[in-house]
Design a protein around this motif. Structure first.
Motif, PDB file in Angstrom:
ATOM      1  N   ASP A  40       2.228  -6.192  -2.372  1.00 65.73           N
ATOM      2  CA  ASP A  40       0.820  -6.098  -2.746  1.00 65.73           C
ATOM      3  C   ASP A  40       0.341  -4.653  -2.779  1.00 65.73           C
ATOM      4  O   ASP A  40       0.733  -3.840  -1.951  1.00 65.73           O
ATOM      5  CB  ASP A  40      -0.059  -6.869  -1.755  1.00 65.73           C
ATOM      6  CG  ASP A  40       0.207  -8.351  -1.762  1.00 65.73           C
ATOM      7  OD1 ASP A  40       0.868  -8.827  -2.704  1.00 65.73           O
ATOM      8  OD2 ASP A  40      -0.241  -9.041  -0.834  1.00 65.73           O
ATOM      9  N   ASN A  41      -0.542  -4.348  -3.751  1.00 65.81           N
ATOM     10  CA  ASN A  41      -1.253  -3.077  -3.806  1.00 65.81           C
ATOM     11  C   ASN A  41      -0.317  -1.870  -3.836  1.00 65.81           C
ATOM     12  O   ASN A  41      -0.484  -0.925  -3.082  1.00 65.81           O
ATOM     13  CB  ASN A  41      -2.214  -2.992  -2.612  1.00 65.81           C
ATOM     14  CG  ASN A  41      -3.370  -2.077  -2.896  1.00 65.81           C
ATOM     15  OD1 ASN A  41      -3.677  -1.793  -4.048  1.00 65.81           O
ATOM     16  ND2 ASN A  41      -4.008  -1.610  -1.848  1.00 65.81           N
ATOM     17  N   ASN A  42       0.677  -1.895  -4.731  1.00 68.05           N
ATOM     18  CA  ASN A  42       1.647  -0.810  -4.836  1.00 68.05           C
ATOM     19  C   ASN A  42       1.660  -0.122  -6.193  1.00 68.05           C
ATOM     20  O   ASN A  42       2.579   0.626  -6.491  1.00 68.05           O
ATOM     21  CB  ASN A  42       3.061  -1.337  -4.540  1.00 68.05           C
ATOM     22  CG  ASN A  42       3.348  -1.376  -3.069  1.00 68.05           C
ATOM     23  OD1 ASN A  42       3.590  -0.351  -2.461  1.00 68.05           O
ATOM     24  ND2 ASN A  42       3.298  -2.564  -2.497  1.00 68.05           N
ATOM     25  N   LEU A  43       0.679  -0.400  -7.050  1.00 67.81           N
ATOM     26  CA  LEU A  43       0.607   0.188  -8.393  1.00 67.81           C
ATOM     27  C   LEU A  43       1.854  -0.116  -9.228  1.00 67.81           C
ATOM     28  O   LEU A  43       2.242   0.672 -10.083  1.00 67.81           O
ATOM     29  CB  LEU A  43       0.388   1.711  -8.311  1.00 67.81           C
ATOM     30  CG  LEU A  43      -0.867   2.180  -7.584  1.00 67.81           C
ATOM     31  CD1 LEU A  43      -0.894   3.696  -7.503  1.00 67.81           C
ATOM     32  CD2 LEU A  43      -2.128   1.663  -8.258  1.00 67.81           C
ATOM     33  N   GLY A  57       0.789  -1.235   0.000  1.00 70.63           N
ATOM     34  CA  GLY A  57       0.000   0.000   0.000  1.00 70.63           C
ATOM     35  C   GLY A  57       0.810   1.269   0.000  1.00 70.63           C
ATOM     36  O   GLY A  57       0.418   2.265   0.568  1.00 70.63           O
ATOM     37  N   ASN A  58       1.935   1.322  -0.672  1.00 76.23           N
ATOM     38  CA  ASN A  58       2.781   2.506  -0.715  1.00 76.23           C
ATOM     39  C   ASN A  58       2.353   3.389  -1.882  1.00 76.23           C
ATOM     40  O   ASN A  58       3.030   3.488  -2.879  1.00 76.23           O
ATOM     41  CB  ASN A  58       4.243   2.066  -0.863  1.00 76.23           C
ATOM     42  CG  ASN A  58       5.204   3.227  -0.803  1.00 76.23           C
ATOM     43  OD1 ASN A  58       4.826   4.329  -0.433  1.00 76.23           O
ATOM     44  ND2 ASN A  58       6.441   2.984  -1.167  1.00 76.23           N
ATOM     45  N   HIS A  59       1.200   4.063  -1.752  1.00 77.29           N
ATOM     46  CA  HIS A  59       0.660   4.881  -2.843  1.00 77.29           C
ATOM     47  C   HIS A  59       1.173   6.316  -2.825  1.00 77.29           C
ATOM     48  O   HIS A  59       1.005   7.031  -3.778  1.00 77.29           O
ATOM     49  CB  HIS A  59      -0.871   4.944  -2.766  1.00 77.29           C
ATOM     50  CG  HIS A  59      -1.514   3.620  -2.891  1.00 77.29           C
ATOM     51  ND1 HIS A  59      -1.426   2.867  -4.021  1.00 77.29           N
ATOM     52  CD2 HIS A  59      -2.260   2.905  -2.010  1.00 77.29           C
ATOM     53  CE1 HIS A  59      -2.109   1.746  -3.850  1.00 77.29           C
ATOM     54  NE2 HIS A  59      -2.613   1.741  -2.647  1.00 77.29           N
ATOM     55  N   SER A  60       1.776   6.757  -1.748  1.00 72.27           N
ATOM     56  CA  SER A  60       2.091   8.171  -1.600  1.00 72.27           C
ATOM     57  C   SER A  60       3.169   8.654  -2.559  1.00 72.27           C
ATOM     58  O   SER A  60       3.126   9.780  -3.007  1.00 72.27           O
ATOM     59  CB  SER A  60       2.519   8.461  -0.161  1.00 72.27           C
ATOM     60  OG  SER A  60       3.652   7.680   0.155  1.00 72.27           O
ATOM     61  N   SER A  61       4.143   7.843  -2.888  1.00 75.80           N
ATOM     62  CA  SER A  61       5.210   8.324  -3.755  1.00 75.80           C
ATOM     63  C   SER A  61       4.887   8.010  -5.210  1.00 75.80           C
ATOM     64  O   SER A  61       4.408   6.936  -5.541  1.00 75.80           O
ATOM     65  CB  SER A  61       6.540   7.664  -3.390  1.00 75.80           C
ATOM     66  OG  SER A  61       6.520   6.310  -3.734  1.00 75.80           O
TER      67      SER A  61
END
Length: 198
Positions: free
Chosen positions: A33-36, A9-13
């Motif tokens: 998982d879930n890191n685009l 879930g590291n969406h901020s950067s």
């Protein structure tokens, strides 16, 4: 030494660089998982990594990913790609079915023969044998749009009817010439008719 690392879930950067993982040479489990993450995913060499999950990312090029993983993670035994376009299942797309998923598993096992688990399902002996025989042929390739079909004008539609019958208001008949003449001598139906029935 770290043996387990989760970057879920590291969406901020906006820049999703995984270069820092090279400092974790003894890493055994990695959850991304879930890191685009997309097709530009580049992992450093992780010789001890045996578990990798890349669920719910944006990976579409399966062959490129598998070639990369075979090179940088030689000890990989557990891999999960659920939720990516590269992993065809009915949860991602209604167009996919169980046969698509079986072909996908066969191709993955062809590229990564040491896997014990794929997408939370144990790899069976039968799947492993099929991957040896048919795995190279299970790659799914989508046809590219040809430039001819794009350049064709939208007014020119194909029709099997002759040009004289294309007009809806024109009620003239269409006359054509036939190359073959039927005489009826060798007809299959004629062999059942007796002379007295003629």
């Amino acid at each position: 030494m770290e043996k387990y690392l989760s970057l879920s879930g590291n969406h901020s950067s906006n820049k999703r660089s995984l270069e820092g993982l090279s400092a974790f040479g003894s890493l055994e489990e990695l959850i991304l998982d879930n890191n685009l993450l997309g097709n530009d995913l580049a992992l450093p060499g992780l010789p001890r990594l045996h578990t990798l999950t890349l669920n719910k990312n944006q990976i579409t090029d399966l062959e490129c990913l598998l070639d990369h993983l075979a090179e940088v993670t030689p000890a990989l035994e557990y891999l999960s790609l659920l939720g990516n376009v590269a992993c065809p299942n009915e949860l991602v797309s209604l167009e996919k079915d169980e046969e698509d998923y079986k072909r996908y598993r066969c191709f993955v096992l062809h590229k990564l023969p040491n896997l014990k688990f794929l997408d939370a399902r144990k790899v069976t002996r039968q799947e492993r044998e099929e991957a040896l025989v048919r795995g190279a042929f299970m790659k799914v390739i989508k046809p590219k749009a040809s430039s001819d079909s794009i350049a064709a004008s939208p007014e020119c539609h194909y029709t099997p009817l002759p040009s004289a019958s294309r007009e809806l208001t024109s009620h003239r008949g269409v006359l054509g010439k036939c190359r073959y003449v039927y005489y009826g001598k060798n007809s299959e139906g004629n062999r059942f008719i007796r002379d007295d029935q003629l």
